[in-house]
Design a protein around this motif. Structure first.
Motif, PDB file in Angstrom:
ATOM      1  N   PRO A  98       0.838  -1.204   0.000  1.00 46.13           N
ATOM      2  CA  PRO A  98       0.000   0.000   0.000  1.00 46.13           C
ATOM      3  C   PRO A  98       0.873   1.255   0.000  1.00 46.13           C
ATOM      4  CG  PRO A  98       0.117  -0.920   2.212  1.00 46.13           C
ATOM      5  CD  PRO A  98       0.773  -1.911   1.297  1.00 46.13           C
ATOM      6  N   LYS A  99       0.319   2.356  -0.482  1.00 43.47           N
ATOM      7  CA  LYS A  99       1.076   3.615  -0.454  1.00 43.47           C
ATOM      8  C   LYS A  99       1.385   4.018   0.989  1.00 43.47           C
ATOM      9  CE  LYS A  99      -0.805   5.510  -4.766  1.00 43.47           C
ATOM     10  NZ  LYS A  99      -1.681   4.365  -5.102  1.00 43.47           N
ATOM     11  N   VAL A 100       0.379   3.784   1.839  1.00 44.14           N
ATOM     12  CA  VAL A 100       0.487   4.189   3.246  1.00 44.14           C
ATOM     13  C   VAL A 100      -0.130   3.093   4.110  1.00 44.14           C
ATOM     14  CG1 VAL A 100      -0.081   6.017   4.912  1.00 44.14           C
ATOM     15  CG2 VAL A 100       0.051   6.572   2.479  1.00 44.14           C
ATOM     16  N   PHE A 101       0.377   2.909   5.313  1.00 49.58           N
ATOM     17  CA  PHE A 101      -0.333   2.064   6.269  1.00 49.58           C
ATOM     18  C   PHE A 101      -0.468   2.817   7.585  1.00 49.58           C
ATOM     19  CE2 PHE A 101       3.998   1.012   7.519  1.00 49.58           C
ATOM     20  CZ  PHE A 101       3.903   0.987   8.910  1.00 49.58           C
ATOM     21  N   MET A 102      -1.483   2.450   8.337  1.00 56.11           N
ATOM     22  CA  MET A 102      -1.673   3.028   9.674  1.00 56.11           C
ATOM     23  C   MET A 102      -2.001   1.901  10.647  1.00 56.11           C
ATOM     24  SD  MET A 102      -4.310   5.918  11.104  1.00 56.11           S
ATOM     25  CE  MET A 102      -5.710   4.800  11.288  1.00 56.11           C
ATOM     26  N   ALA A 103      -1.189   1.741  11.666  1.00 58.35           N
ATOM     27  CA  ALA A 103      -1.447   0.750  12.710  1.00 58.35           C
ATOM     28  C   ALA A 103      -1.794   1.484  13.997  1.00 58.35           C
ATOM     29  CB  ALA A 103      -0.212  -0.116  12.919  1.00 58.35           C
ATOM     30  N   GLU A 104      -2.762   0.924  14.735  1.00 56.37           N
ATOM     31  CA  GLU A 104      -3.081   1.537  16.031  1.00 56.37           C
ATOM     32  C   GLU A 104      -2.924   0.483  17.105  1.00 56.37           C
ATOM     33  OE1 GLU A 104      -5.963   1.090  18.096  1.00 56.37           O
ATOM     34  OE2 GLU A 104      -6.778  -0.499  16.837  1.00 56.37           O
ATOM     35  N   ASN A 105      -2.559   0.932  18.304  1.00 59.35           N
ATOM     36  CA  ASN A 105      -2.306  -0.015  19.374  1.00 59.35           C
ATOM     37  C   ASN A 105      -2.466   0.675  20.721  1.00 59.35           C
ATOM     38  OD1 ASN A 105      -1.090  -2.405  20.767  1.00 59.35           O
ATOM     39  ND2 ASN A 105      -0.487  -2.917  18.673  1.00 59.35           N
ATOM     40  N   VAL A 106      -2.344  -0.103  21.772  1.00 59.57           N
ATOM     41  CA  VAL A 106      -2.430   0.470  23.112  1.00 59.57           C
ATOM     42  C   VAL A 106      -1.174   1.286  23.406  1.00 59.57           C
ATOM     43  CG1 VAL A 106      -3.966  -1.299  24.044  1.00 59.57           C
ATOM     44  CG2 VAL A 106      -1.489  -1.673  24.088  1.00 59.57           C
ATOM     45  N   ARG A 107      -1.329   2.267  24.282  1.00 60.89           N
ATOM     46  CA  ARG A 107      -0.199   3.114  24.653  1.00 60.89           C
ATOM     47  C   ARG A 107       0.968   2.275  25.197  1.00 60.89           C
ATOM     48  NH1 ARG A 107      -0.050   8.622  27.077  1.00 60.89           N
ATOM     49  NH2 ARG A 107       2.115   8.879  27.697  1.00 60.89           N
ATOM     50  N   ALA A 108       0.619   1.164  25.862  1.00 58.25           N
ATOM     51  CA  ALA A 108       1.637   0.317  26.510  1.00 58.25           C
ATOM     52  C   ALA A 108       2.660  -0.241  25.536  1.00 58.25           C
ATOM     53  CB  ALA A 108       0.951  -0.822  27.260  1.00 58.25           C
TER      54      ALA A 108
ATOM     55  N   LYS B 216     -11.815   9.335  27.760  1.00 59.03           N
ATOM     56  CA  LYS B 216     -10.388   9.555  28.035  1.00 59.03           C
ATOM     57  C   LYS B 216      -9.557   8.379  27.523  1.00 59.03           C
ATOM     58  CE  LYS B 216     -11.877  11.816  32.298  1.00 59.03           C
ATOM     59  NZ  LYS B 216     -11.671  12.022  33.735  1.00 59.03           N
ATOM     60  N   ARG B 217      -9.731   8.050  26.271  1.00 60.70           N
ATOM     61  CA  ARG B 217      -9.051   6.887  25.686  1.00 60.70           C
ATOM     62  C   ARG B 217      -7.781   7.353  24.989  1.00 60.70           C
ATOM     63  NH1 ARG B 217     -11.918   2.365  24.757  1.00 60.70           N
ATOM     64  NH2 ARG B 217     -10.984   0.705  23.521  1.00 60.70           N
ATOM     65  N   GLU B 218      -6.736   6.558  25.066  1.00 60.60           N
ATOM     66  CA  GLU B 218      -5.484   6.878  24.374  1.00 60.60           C
ATOM     67  C   GLU B 218      -5.110   5.714  23.457  1.00 60.60           C
ATOM     68  OE1 GLU B 218      -3.130   9.745  27.503  1.00 60.60           O
ATOM     69  OE2 GLU B 218      -2.727   7.601  27.624  1.00 60.60           O
ATOM     70  N   ARG B 219      -4.632   6.050  22.260  1.00 61.43           N
ATOM     71  CA  ARG B 219      -4.172   5.013  21.335  1.00 61.43           C
ATOM     72  C   ARG B 219      -2.838   5.457  20.722  1.00 61.43           C
ATOM     73  NH1 ARG B 219      -6.586   0.463  22.462  1.00 61.43           N
ATOM     74  NH2 ARG B 219      -6.157  -0.422  20.419  1.00 61.43           N
ATOM     75  N   LEU B 220      -1.952   4.492  20.555  1.00 58.44           N
ATOM     76  CA  LEU B 220      -0.691   4.747  19.871  1.00 58.44           C
ATOM     77  C   LEU B 220      -0.927   4.564  18.375  1.00 58.44           C
ATOM     78  CD1 LEU B 220       2.436   5.173  19.985  1.00 58.44           C
ATOM     79  CD2 LEU B 220       2.624   2.678  20.028  1.00 58.44           C
ATOM     80  N   ILE B 221      -0.583   5.566  17.591  1.00 52.83           N
ATOM     81  CA  ILE B 221      -0.795   5.513  16.139  1.00 52.83           C
ATOM     82  C   ILE B 221       0.555   5.469  15.427  1.00 52.83           C
ATOM     83  CG2 ILE B 221      -1.908   6.622  14.149  1.00 52.83           C
ATOM     84  CD1 ILE B 221      -3.910   5.769  16.343  1.00 52.83           C
ATOM     85  N   ILE B 222       0.696   4.511  14.520  1.00 51.87           N
ATOM     86  CA  ILE B 222       1.926   4.343  13.737  1.00 51.87           C
ATOM     87  C   ILE B 222       1.557   4.505  12.261  1.00 51.87           C
ATOM     88  CG2 ILE B 222       3.801   2.752  13.139  1.00 51.87           C
ATOM     89  CD1 ILE B 222       3.217   1.288  15.832  1.00 51.87           C
ATOM     90  N   VAL B 223       2.185   5.451  11.602  1.00 50.65           N
ATOM     91  CA  VAL B 223       1.918   5.705  10.176  1.00 50.65           C
ATOM     92  C   VAL B 223       3.206   5.488   9.394  1.00 50.65           C
ATOM     93  CG1 VAL B 223       1.233   7.438   8.447  1.00 50.65           C
ATOM     94  CG2 VAL B 223       0.058   7.354  10.666  1.00 50.65           C
ATOM     95  N   GLY B 224       3.108   4.720   8.299  1.00 49.90           N
ATOM     96  CA  GLY B 224       4.265   4.492   7.431  1.00 49.90           C
ATOM     97  C   GLY B 224       3.937   4.860   5.992  1.00 49.90           C
ATOM     98  N   ILE B 225       4.881   5.511   5.311  1.00 52.50           N
ATOM     99  CA  ILE B 225       4.702   5.927   3.907  1.00 52.50           C
ATOM    100  C   ILE B 225       5.746   5.194   3.066  1.00 52.50           C
ATOM    101  CG2 ILE B 225       4.677   7.902   2.298  1.00 52.50           C
ATOM    102  CD1 ILE B 225       4.186   9.670   4.858  1.00 52.50           C
ATOM    103  N   ARG B 226       5.293   4.622   1.950  1.00 52.89           N
ATOM    104  CA  ARG B 226       6.220   3.870   1.089  1.00 52.89           C
ATOM    105  C   ARG B 226       7.384   4.767   0.647  1.00 52.89           C
ATOM    106  NH1 ARG B 226       2.857   1.473  -3.426  1.00 52.89           N
ATOM    107  NH2 ARG B 226       3.877   3.065  -4.683  1.00 52.89           N
TER     108      ARG B 226
END
Length: 419
Positions: free
Chosen positions: A184-194, A235-245
């Motif tokens: 993919p051109k871009v991906f986005m992964a989300e996960n717990v802050r931990a 009050k939710r928190e998520r870790l977001i990881i974005v990658g670009i080709r």
């Protein structure tokens, strides 16, 4: 008083509790600033004027919100989306709202799949184990974005400099494999802050290394996003990881979404207003046993076990009464004038109680869904426990939509650079 509070909160004032959430401080820390005279609440309402705290970057970003402008972002062409670990549809729904065209969604839980298929019969929902999917075979079209929240699992290091193949057996490996096969051109992964600190940070470092060195993507520096900034009353928190080709990295720059103009509270979730057009509908929900209900009835709005008499504290907490730590989730009643605490997969778990603000009962299903900003017409399938689990594990829809618009803007910029 409530009318004043609602009006002021919407515009230029914060309650002490909401300001604490915005600044990632404890309520006690903000109270200490008030005592020292660093913050001067309004004598009549107890609210804090925005101008007093505008020097904080978090408050400034709300004051200078670009949300209304970003909400108008739409795709320049059809952008195809693949979503893994789709759950009950929070992320997929937000991505749809942002304008993405879902070509495949994978989920192993049969009840979550039933929810996706019931609400969007046209979606290509693939039920089953992700490791059995041949992505190249399943998808003919070009994939613009791949998203998903892979469960965080430990890797076995055993003296290795861990690479892609060594992460086999983990769900990160399966997401990485999908990225490798679909490009993919871009991906986005989300996960717990931990995940930031998991295994002393080594898990995230391994993930970063595999993405950049073996998959051929450039990482945007991962960021923890707080849902309260994205029109979500939680009050939710998520870790977001974005990658670009790598071949596209010079064509555009990813910009994180702008925060909303104010912080939403449970009052916004449960009553007609800016967030929903109607009051929350009645729905199914868990019930308290009689004695627990009798004890919970004595907890004030926004309170928890320490607000009970010593005798009731000992009865309710049992052995935990003598242990250290605040245990602030126990016997917790939410407040209408604050965002909800992070939802769990069950509203009546003893450690993470989510009691209704004004009625002595756990939050009902539609209340749970509204706190995650699901629309009322999104119907969850499966038994009650499965429905709570789907909602509790979801990415809040409004936060997903804000992230989706940031991805659309990035793809639009890449397209413009090509032309």
């Amino acid at each position: 008083m409530l009318d004043i509070l609602e009006q002021d909160q919407k515009h230029n004032f914060f309650s002490l509790e909401v300001l604490a959430d915005i600044l990632s401080m404890s309520k006690r820390t903000v109270e200490s600033k008030v005592k020292k005279g660093e913050i001067l609440p309004c004598p009549k309402t107890g609210l804090i004027e925005k101008q007093q705290v505008l020097h904080h970057p978090e408050v400034k970003s709300i004051d200078e919100s670009q949300w209304d402008i970003e909400e108008k972002i739409t795709p320049n062409r059809k952008y195809n989306l693949v979503e893994l670990f789709a759950g009950g549809g929070g992320l997929a729904l937000g991505m749809e709202e942002a304008g993405f065209n879902s070509v495949l969604l994978n989920e192993w839980d049969k009840h979550a799949c039933a929810t996706l298929k019931h609400n969007r019969p046209e979606w290509n929902v693939v039920h089953g184990d992700i490791s059995a999917i041949d992505f190249k075979h399943e998808i003919d079209e070009e994939v613009d974005v791949l998203t998903g929240g892979f469960p965080c699992q430990a890797f076995s290091y055993a003296g290795k400099s861990l690479g892609f193949e060594d992460t086999r057996g983990t769900l990160f490996f399966e997401m990485a494999r999908a990225i490798k096969e679909l490009q993919p051109k871009v991906f986005m992964a989300e996960n717990v802050r931990a995940l930031l600190t998991h295994d002393s940070g080594r898990t995230l470092e391994t993930i970063k290394k595999i993405i950049t060195e073996e998959l051929g993507y450039v990482l945007v520096e991962p960021k923890v996003l707080k849902a309260i900034f994205y029109k979500v009353p939680q009050k939710r928190e998520r870790l977001i990881i974005v990658g670009i080709r790598k071949d596209l990295i010079d064509k555009a720059e990813f910009q994180w979404p702008s925060p909303y103009k104010r912080v939403m509270t449970l009052r916004d979730a449960f009553y007609a207003g800016e967030l929903f057009e109607t009051d929350v509908p009645e729905s199914d929900g868990q019930k308290y046993p009689q004695r627990k209900a009798e004890i919970m009835a004595k907890v004030p709005q926004g309170g928890y076990w320490r607000n009970l008499s010593d005798e009731l504290q000992r009865e309710y907490m049992q052995g935990s009464y003598f242990l250290g730590g605040g245990k602030t989730g126990m016997a917790r009643r939410l407040s209408l004038d604050e965002p909800s605490l992070t939802l769990t997969t069950s509203p009546a778990q003893k450690q993470t109680e989510r009691c209704h603000p004004t009625e002595t009962r756990p939050l009902q299903i539609r209340e749970y869904a509204r706190i995650q900003t699901f629309p009322d017409n999104w119907k969850f399938q499966g038994p009650q426990s499965a429905v709570y689990r789907q909602i509790g594990n979801a990415v809040p829809v409004n936060m997903a939509a804000a992230l989706g618009r940031s991805l659309v803007r990035l793809l639009n910029d890449i397209e413009l650079d090509k032309s």
